[in-house]
Motif scaffolding. Structure first.
Motif, PDB file in Angstrom:
ATOM      1  N   THR A 274      -3.471   5.596  -4.035  1.00 21.16           N
ATOM      2  CA  THR A 274      -3.029   4.627  -5.021  1.00 21.16           C
ATOM      3  C   THR A 274      -3.523   3.247  -4.602  1.00 21.16           C
ATOM      4  O   THR A 274      -4.126   3.097  -3.541  1.00 21.16           O
ATOM      5  CB  THR A 274      -1.488   4.642  -5.150  1.00 21.16           C
ATOM      6  N   LYS A 275      -3.299   2.262  -5.410  1.00 20.73           N
ATOM      7  CA  LYS A 275      -3.699   0.905  -5.069  1.00 20.73           C
ATOM      8  C   LYS A 275      -2.980   0.460  -3.805  1.00 20.73           C
ATOM      9  O   LYS A 275      -1.763   0.590  -3.704  1.00 20.73           O
ATOM     10  CB  LYS A 275      -3.373  -0.037  -6.222  1.00 20.73           C
ATOM     11  N   PRO A 276      -3.715  -0.045  -2.811  1.00 23.61           N
ATOM     12  CA  PRO A 276      -3.078  -0.427  -1.545  1.00 23.61           C
ATOM     13  C   PRO A 276      -1.938  -1.426  -1.732  1.00 23.61           C
ATOM     14  O   PRO A 276      -2.043  -2.358  -2.526  1.00 23.61           O
ATOM     15  CB  PRO A 276      -4.231  -1.052  -0.746  1.00 23.61           C
ATOM     16  N   TRP A 277      -0.846  -1.154  -1.017  1.00 18.24           N
ATOM     17  CA  TRP A 277       0.299  -2.063  -0.940  1.00 18.24           C
ATOM     18  C   TRP A 277       0.998  -2.287  -2.282  1.00 18.24           C
ATOM     19  O   TRP A 277       1.564  -3.345  -2.525  1.00 18.24           O
ATOM     20  CB  TRP A 277      -0.110  -3.419  -0.340  1.00 18.24           C
ATOM     21  N   ASP A 278       0.976  -1.266  -3.158  1.00 13.78           N
ATOM     22  CA  ASP A 278       1.642  -1.446  -4.449  1.00 13.78           C
ATOM     23  C   ASP A 278       3.055  -0.863  -4.467  1.00 13.78           C
ATOM     24  O   ASP A 278       3.710  -0.852  -5.503  1.00 13.78           O
ATOM     25  CB  ASP A 278       0.812  -0.850  -5.590  1.00 13.78           C
ATOM     26  N   GLY A 279       3.536  -0.357  -3.328  1.00 15.36           N
ATOM     27  CA  GLY A 279       4.895   0.168  -3.296  1.00 15.36           C
ATOM     28  C   GLY A 279       5.163   0.996  -2.054  1.00 15.36           C
ATOM     29  O   GLY A 279       4.320   1.128  -1.163  1.00 15.36           O
ATOM     30  N   SER A 280       6.350   1.534  -2.005  1.00 17.02           N
ATOM     31  CA  SER A 280       6.769   2.417  -0.922  1.00 17.02           C
ATOM     32  C   SER A 280       6.582   3.868  -1.363  1.00 17.02           C
ATOM     33  O   SER A 280       6.878   4.211  -2.514  1.00 17.02           O
ATOM     34  CB  SER A 280       8.246   2.156  -0.587  1.00 17.02           C
ATOM     35  N   TYR A 281       6.108   4.718  -0.436  1.00 16.97           N
ATOM     36  CA  TYR A 281       5.874   6.130  -0.753  1.00 16.97           C
ATOM     37  C   TYR A 281       6.334   6.988   0.421  1.00 16.97           C
ATOM     38  O   TYR A 281       5.872   6.797   1.551  1.00 16.97           O
ATOM     39  CB  TYR A 281       4.393   6.405  -1.027  1.00 16.97           C
ATOM     40  N   ILE A 282       7.238   7.921   0.163  1.00 13.95           N
ATOM     41  CA  ILE A 282       7.684   8.879   1.173  1.00 13.95           C
ATOM     42  C   ILE A 282       7.467  10.272   0.610  1.00 13.95           C
ATOM     43  O   ILE A 282       8.048  10.648  -0.417  1.00 13.95           O
ATOM     44  CB  ILE A 282       9.161   8.663   1.536  1.00 13.95           C
ATOM     45  N   TYR A 283       6.626  11.053   1.281  1.00 16.24           N
ATOM     46  CA  TYR A 283       6.269  12.387   0.795  1.00 16.24           C
ATOM     47  C   TYR A 283       7.472  13.326   0.850  1.00 16.24           C
ATOM     48  O   TYR A 283       8.221  13.347   1.836  1.00 16.24           O
ATOM     49  CB  TYR A 283       5.125  12.951   1.629  1.00 16.24           C
ATOM     50  N   ILE A 284       7.651  14.128  -0.209  1.00 19.78           N
ATOM     51  CA  ILE A 284       8.755  15.092  -0.286  1.00 19.78           C
ATOM     52  C   ILE A 284       8.243  16.525  -0.277  1.00 19.78           C
ATOM     53  O   ILE A 284       8.719  17.367   0.483  1.00 19.78           O
ATOM     54  CB  ILE A 284       9.597  14.852  -1.549  1.00 19.78           C
ATOM     55  N   ILE A 291       1.120  19.539  -7.659  1.00 18.14           N
ATOM     56  CA  ILE A 291       1.543  18.143  -7.787  1.00 18.14           C
ATOM     57  C   ILE A 291       2.340  17.752  -6.537  1.00 18.14           C
ATOM     58  O   ILE A 291       3.375  18.360  -6.237  1.00 18.14           O
ATOM     59  CB  ILE A 291       2.391  17.918  -9.045  1.00 18.14           C
ATOM     60  N   SER A 292       1.846  16.767  -5.821  1.00 13.35           N
ATOM     61  CA  SER A 292       2.563  16.256  -4.646  1.00 13.35           C
ATOM     62  C   SER A 292       3.501  15.142  -5.092  1.00 13.35           C
ATOM     63  O   SER A 292       3.093  14.231  -5.812  1.00 13.35           O
ATOM     64  CB  SER A 292       1.577  15.733  -3.603  1.00 13.35           C
ATOM     65  N   TYR A 293       4.753  15.222  -4.688  1.00 11.12           N
ATOM     66  CA  TYR A 293       5.720  14.238  -5.172  1.00 11.12           C
ATOM     67  C   TYR A 293       6.295  13.412  -4.024  1.00 11.12           C
ATOM     68  O   TYR A 293       6.460  13.865  -2.897  1.00 11.12           O
ATOM     69  CB  TYR A 293       6.822  14.894  -6.010  1.00 11.12           C
ATOM     70  N   PHE A 294       6.571  12.143  -4.363  1.00  9.98           N
ATOM     71  CA  PHE A 294       6.966  11.137  -3.393  1.00  9.98           C
ATOM     72  C   PHE A 294       8.185  10.373  -3.894  1.00  9.98           C
ATOM     73  O   PHE A 294       8.314  10.114  -5.088  1.00  9.98           O
ATOM     74  CB  PHE A 294       5.839  10.108  -3.181  1.00  9.98           C
ATOM     75  N   LYS A 295       9.047   9.972  -2.970  1.00  7.59           N
ATOM     76  CA  LYS A 295      10.061   8.966  -3.274  1.00  7.59           C
ATOM     77  C   LYS A 295       9.345   7.619  -3.278  1.00  7.59           C
ATOM     78  O   LYS A 295       8.636   7.282  -2.330  1.00  7.59           O
ATOM     79  CB  LYS A 295      11.165   8.968  -2.212  1.00  7.59           C
ATOM     80  N   THR A 296       9.499   6.835  -4.344  1.00  4.90           N
ATOM     81  CA  THR A 296       8.722   5.610  -4.466  1.00  4.90           C
ATOM     82  C   THR A 296       9.470   4.551  -5.273  1.00  4.90           C
ATOM     83  O   THR A 296      10.348   4.881  -6.085  1.00  4.90           O
ATOM     84  CB  THR A 296       7.366   5.894  -5.135  1.00  4.90           C
ATOM     85  N   ASN A 297       9.101   3.295  -5.056  1.00  2.00           N
ATOM     86  CA  ASN A 297       9.610   2.204  -5.890  1.00  2.00           C
ATOM     87  C   ASN A 297       8.496   1.610  -6.747  1.00  2.00           C
ATOM     88  O   ASN A 297       8.613   0.480  -7.230  1.00  2.00           O
ATOM     89  CB  ASN A 297      10.262   1.112  -5.030  1.00  2.00           C
ATOM     90  N   ARG A 298       7.400   2.349  -6.939  1.00  2.48           N
ATOM     91  CA  ARG A 298       6.286   1.879  -7.749  1.00  2.48           C
ATOM     92  C   ARG A 298       6.739   1.642  -9.197  1.00  2.48           C
ATOM     93  O   ARG A 298       7.765   2.148  -9.627  1.00  2.48           O
ATOM     94  CB  ARG A 298       5.111   2.865  -7.706  1.00  2.48           C
ATOM     95  N   ASP A 299       5.929   0.896  -9.904  1.00  2.62           N
ATOM     96  CA  ASP A 299       6.190   0.620 -11.316  1.00  2.62           C
ATOM     97  C   ASP A 299       7.557  -0.034 -11.525  1.00  2.62           C
ATOM     98  O   ASP A 299       8.328   0.350 -12.418  1.00  2.62           O
ATOM     99  CB  ASP A 299       6.098   1.904 -12.153  1.00  2.62           C
ATOM    100  N   SER A 300       7.872  -1.013 -10.680  1.00  2.00           N
ATOM    101  CA  SER A 300       9.116  -1.784 -10.823  1.00  2.00           C
ATOM    102  C   SER A 300      10.349  -0.883 -10.838  1.00  2.00           C
ATOM    103  O   SER A 300      11.162  -0.903 -11.775  1.00  2.00           O
ATOM    104  CB  SER A 300       9.072  -2.624 -12.106  1.00  2.00           C
ATOM    105  N   SER A 301      10.477  -0.078  -9.790  1.00  5.44           N
ATOM    106  CA  SER A 301      11.628   0.827  -9.653  1.00  5.44           C
ATOM    107  C   SER A 301      12.362   0.516  -8.350  1.00  5.44           C
ATOM    108  O   SER A 301      12.280   1.274  -7.380  1.00  5.44           O
ATOM    109  CB  SER A 301      11.158   2.291  -9.666  1.00  5.44           C
ATOM    110  N   PRO A 302      13.088  -0.607  -8.292  1.00  3.84           N
ATOM    111  CA  PRO A 302      13.709  -1.034  -7.034  1.00  3.84           C
ATOM    112  C   PRO A 302      14.783  -0.087  -6.518  1.00  3.84           C
ATOM    113  O   PRO A 302      15.129  -0.134  -5.340  1.00  3.84           O
ATOM    114  CB  PRO A 302      14.295  -2.409  -7.379  1.00  3.84           C
TER     115      PRO A 302
END
Length: 698
Positions: A274-284, A291-302
């Protein structure tokens, strides 16, 4: 800047050197003074006995099922070991039965007289379960070694891998080896600034000197490698600082997961996920559809959500899809893939946990009911093995010691059963109350706070109160069993209050960002308003504040700012010098949290709140017991040493005790032995009893 040399703490910089003779003399004198003061409490032996029953009781961890399915593995301590040992059995129902299981790994055997007691942190199985590897720390240090065990023979293979630090994962490549991380050159003084972490592959049967370097970045100081659930991708998260925002990279596992992998000499090709430094990503995990899924705050998801991406496609072809949306009120705390296409998710709603089951396409299966797992606190951990439909859930609270539950996936749902309920001698959960209150901060923001006390307390009287806080790095303060808290409630009939102040993660990323950098004072205001609320409502007569690490900084800062409000303070391993923290070990990573002393605007902000530089000389500082650790390579003891020396000099007129203790054979907090925990908590509560004139309950 012309008068910098006269600032508080400047003359005590020699205390930053742990090997200086002046430092050794200062430490000895301080420890001797503390020993004499603690003798004023006549019931220290009785308090220690009570703390032993609250701390040293039969305890089990969450369990893992080995990939081959032959054994269940868990940690257990019958109560008399320094550290828990790993047990295994073919029946998970024997988790409570010490004699029905065999000892698989005993970390206590790795303790040495020269390096101190050993503790075990992160571990994982190879893909088939043939090998198991774990990281070991000695003397509480952040520096570790990796030990590899043959699960059939229970014998160690290969020599210990050295110079390991902050290695939070061991990413296995089949059974051939794993990715791990080594730290920079270890300095003798254990205080110098650190740069230069490296990711390596160790292949079983080869010396560490032949390990293959696969990643090094001069900017990023933290790497989190993990192999995807489908064994196709090596995923690496890069951190520039303690901010959770990452750069997410991936490279194919193929070619690295066989015996010839170590012959790979060319640079690996890493792709940006993904675009560098655009959010937090923790692989699940990875679904059956790839499909690999991640816990993330991307796209304005605080408040965080779970999103997925196909790692087989290029970043221009692949698009992120939302799998589990953000909770409308709560924070997505953690999640695990539990086999057969299910995801178990923990949401924190007003700092209380809800456990939900989804499938890996995002369809809601259901919420876990209270009759399956009674909710008095939080989910401390979720754990599962590789290629298994079984997992464990460990729950606890401030008034309930850990309880272990088993989950088994069946017919697209989960069946739960209780495996182990901790039994603490002389403690009954029903005799105590834990509740949450909301109080207004200085700016009107509503702050959550847990309050705990004996149900036998006189409700119309004020009581001594231990107020705990942290408020940093996005870490939420969730209810968990703390022997210090339990003893304060039981042995002194006190109230325990834990404030979920801003800077933490109680309400997601925005809650954290509200007290970062130049806005740091916001969290301190939240904490001070908690103390005022406790006294103004008539709940609290006297207040002792307590916190560790960033929480130690919090305690010393608010004690400077409102010494009349606080009766005693217990700052543990605190960051007390906010003008020089970035010059020691990993301190430079914290500039994202505190601000940089090298930046003029941020320097001015730090100067206003730095505990070392704001000790009052006209008001009485609260009774103070400063504690630190000899092997703390994260927040060096020099922070506490300088603060103690300056505090005693500027408060020489104050009759309240200003004491200091440096504990040996321990570090920043991880891996403390049972005896060490009991010793430290006995001393802290003995100090509070004398300083606040408290009596031991009979």
């Amino acid at each position: 800047m012309s008068n910098v040399a006269s600032w508080p703490g400047m003359m005590d910089r020699h205390l930053e050197d742990p090997f200086a003779e002046s430092t050794k003399s200062f430490v000895k004198a301080q420890n001797d003074t503390t020993d004499r003061y603690l003798l004023k409490f006549p019931h220290g032996a009785a308090l220690k006995t009570s703390l032993r029953s609250i701390t040293s009781f039969p305890l089990v961890s969450s369990f893992q099922k080995s990939p081959c399915g032959s054994f269940f593995y868990w940690k257990s301590n019958p109560g008399h070991f320094d550290q828990p040992v790993w047990l295994r059995s073919t029946k998970v129902s024997t988790a409570d039965n010490w004699h029905d299981a065999e000892v698989f790994f005993d970390v206590n055997q790795y303790s040495t007289e020269s390096e101190g007691s050993a503790s075990e942190a992160w571990s994982s199985f190879s893909d088939s379960g043939k090998y198991w590897a774990t990281t070991i720390s000695r003397g509480g240090s952040d520096w570790q070694t990796v030990v590899i065990i043959d699960t059939q023979t229970k014998k160690q293979v290969d020599e210990e891998l050295l110079n390991v630090k902050f290695c939070w994962t061991l990413a296995w490549l089949g059974d051939q080896g794993f990715v791990y991380k080594i730290g920079p050159t270890k300095h003798k003084d254990n205080t110098s600034a650190e740069r230069g972490y490296i990711s390596l592959i160790h292949y079983i049967g080869t010396p560490q000197s032949e390990d293959l370097k696969i990643f090094e970045d001069p900017i990023c100081q933290a790497y989190l490698p993990i192999v995807s659930q489908d064994k196709k991708h090596l995923i690496t998260s890069l951190f520039k600082s303690t901010d959770p925002t990452v750069r997410l990279l991936t490279t194919p596992v193929r070619g690295l997961d066989d015996a010839q992998g170590k012959a790979v000499k060319h640079d690996l090709i890493w792709s940006e996920v993904t675009k560098p430094w655009d959010g937090s990503y923790i692989y699940i995990g990875t679904s059956s559809k790839g499909i690999s899924y991640f816990k993330t705050n991307r796209d304005s998801s605080p408040r965080y959500k779970i999103s997925g991406i196909d790692l087989d496609l290029t970043t221009t072809q692949s698009q992120w899809i939302e799998i589990v949306p953000s909770h409308p009120k709560g924070v997505l705390e953690r999640a695990i893939s539990i086999g057969s296409g299910l995801i178990l998710v923990v949401f924190a709603v007003d700092v209380a946990n809800e456990l939900w089951i989804f499938n890996d396409e995002g369809e809601t299966i259901r919420r876990v009911r209270d009759d399956e797992i009674p909710w008095t606190g939080v989910v401390n951990s979720l754990d599962t093995g590789k290629n298994t439909n079984e997992f464990s859930v460990l729950c606890e609270s401030y008034i309930a010691p850990p309880t272990l539950y088993r989950g088994v996936v069946a017919d697209g749902d989960v069946v739960f059963s209780m495996l182990h309920c901790s039994n603490v001698d002389g403690w009954s959960e029903s005799d105590y109350i834990q509740k949450q209150v909301i109080y207004p901060s200085k700016d009107g923001t509503l702050i959550p706070m847990h309050i705990c006390y004996s149900s036998f307390l006189e409700s119309k009287s004020a009581h001594p109160t231990l107020l705990f806080g942290y408020g940093g790095f996005g870490w939420a303060q969730e209810p968990k069993w703390e022997p210090l808290f339990a003893s304060f409630m039981k042995d002194f009939k006190g109230i325990v209050a834990v404030a979920g102040i801003r800077g933490g993660g109680e309400h997601g990323n925005e809650w954290h960002k509200a007290a970062v950098g130049v806005k740091r004072q916001t969290g301190y205001d939240d904490f001070l308003e908690a103390a005022r609320w406790l006294k103004e409502t008539g709940l609290s007569s006297k207040i002792v504040v307590h916190g560790a690490s960033n929480g130690g900084l919090l305690c010393s800062a608010v004690s400077n700012q409102a010494p009349d409000l606080i009766d005693a303070t217990l700052p543990d391993v605190g960051v007390h010098d906010l003008l020089r923290f970035h010059k020691f070990t990993m301190g430079a990573l914290w500039t994202a949290e505190y601000g940089s002393p090298e930046d003029p605007e941020e320097f001015a902000s730090l100067l206003k709140i730095s505990p070392l530089h704001n000790i009052p000389s006209q008001q009485n500082f609260p009774a103070c017991f400063l504690t630190t650790a000899e092997h703390d390579s994260r927040v060096i003891p020099g922070h506490t040493l300088k603060f103690a020396a300056t505090l005693q000099e500027r408060q020489s007129y104050n009759e309240a005790p200003m004491l200091y203790r440096i504990y040996t054979d321990t570090g920043h907090g991880m891996g403390k032995s049972v005896d060490q925990q009991i010793k430290e908590n006995t001393e802290k509560l003995s100090f509070v009893a004398v300083a606040m004139n408290l009596s031991l309950s009979r």
